[in-house]
Design a protein around this motif. Structure first.
Motif, short mmCIF file in Angstrom:
data_model
loop_
_atom_site.label_atom_id
_atom_site.label_comp_id
_atom_site.label_asym_id
_atom_site.label_seq_id
_atom_site.Cartn_x
_atom_site.Cartn_y
_atom_site.Cartn_z
N MET A 1 -8.17 -1.82 8.84
CA MET A 1 -8.83 -1.54 7.56
C MET A 1 -7.81 -1.53 6.42
SD MET A 1 -11.41 1.53 8.72
CE MET A 1 -11.67 2.14 7.08
N ARG A 2 -6.69 -0.89 6.65
CA ARG A 2 -5.63 -0.81 5.65
C ARG A 2 -5.12 -2.21 5.29
NH1 ARG A 2 -3.29 3.48 7.92
NH2 ARG A 2 -1.97 2.21 9.25
N HIS B 1 -12.03 -8.07 7.59
CA HIS B 1 -11.47 -8.62 6.36
C HIS B 1 -12.59 -9.14 5.45
CE1 HIS B 1 -8.13 -10.26 4.04
NE2 HIS B 1 -8.86 -11.34 3.88
N GLN B 2 -13.54 -9.88 6.02
CA GLN B 2 -14.65 -10.42 5.23
C GLN B 2 -15.50 -9.30 4.65
OE1 GLN B 2 -16.56 -12.82 8.18
NE2 GLN B 2 -15.35 -14.64 7.71
N ARG B 3 -15.81 -8.30 5.46
CA ARG B 3 -16.64 -7.20 4.99
C ARG B 3 -15.92 -6.37 3.92
NH1 ARG B 3 -21.70 -8.25 5.74
NH2 ARG B 3 -22.37 -6.14 6.14
N MET B 4 -14.60 -6.24 4.03
CA MET B 4 -13.85 -5.51 3.02
C MET B 4 -13.94 -6.22 1.68
SD MET B 4 -12.10 -2.81 2.24
CE MET B 4 -11.53 -2.05 3.73
N PHE C 1 0.88 -1.17 0.00
CA PHE C 1 0.00 0.00 0.00
C PHE C 1 0.91 1.22 0.00
CE2 PHE C 1 -3.09 2.90 2.18
CZ PHE C 1 -4.00 2.92 1.15
N THR C 2 1.26 1.66 -1.19
CA THR C 2 2.28 2.69 -1.35
C THR C 2 1.69 4.10 -1.21
OG1 THR C 2 1.94 2.76 -3.73
CG2 THR C 2 3.61 1.24 -2.92
N LYS C 3 2.56 5.07 -1.14
CA LYS C 3 2.16 6.47 -1.03
C LYS C 3 1.31 6.90 -2.23
CE LYS C 3 2.57 10.86 0.27
NZ LYS C 3 1.74 11.41 1.30
#
Length: 137
Positions: A74-75, A114-117, A5-7
């Motif tokens: 979340m991330r 995780h599941q909801r995402m 997850f980069t800038k």
């Protein structure tokens, strides 16, 4: 696909964030509220197909430690599952701006987040394809 997850994948531009919240479409899939906008000006093809911002309400979680804890989870959930969304966006060659807002009242377990995402990303693909159909006709 690299699971990073980069800038460049983070939405930092104040102008783009304002445009996202003023012109974007939204839906709720508990514990997330998603606001998304198809960006017309994809300035560079080398960049990521989606830029996102994650937020947790200060009103619901007073302590910064709790807000950061939820954002970290979340991330992580987004980072591990974004490849399906990226494939879809590359296929249609569009750029997407997304805001993930946590609207839950309590801290949920990582597995549930995780599941909801995963469900959120699937629904995001469906919702953005509806926008594609509206643009094409």
């Amino acid at each position: 696909m690299s699971y990073t997850f980069t800038k460049e994948e983070r939405l930092c531009s104040k102008r783009l964030i304002d445009g996202l919240f003023h012109n974007g479409s939204s839906f709720v899939l508990y514990p997330y509220r998603i606001v998304f906008l198809l960006a017309n000006n994809q300035h560079d093809n080398d960049g990521p197909p989606a830029q996102c911002i994650l937020s947790v309400s200060k009103k619901r979680f007073k302590r910064a430690v709790d807000r950061n804890f939820i954002k970290r989870r979340m991330r992580e959930a987004y980072r591990l599952q974004k490849s399906s969304l990226y494939g879809f966006l590359h296929e249609h060659s569009v750029h997407l701006l997304v805001a993930f807002q946590y609207i839950g009242k309590e801290k949920l377990p990582s597995v549930q987040l995780h599941q909801r995402m995963g469900l959120v990303l699937d629904k995001l693909k469906d919702e953005s394809s509806k926008v594609f159909l509206d643009l094409d006709s």
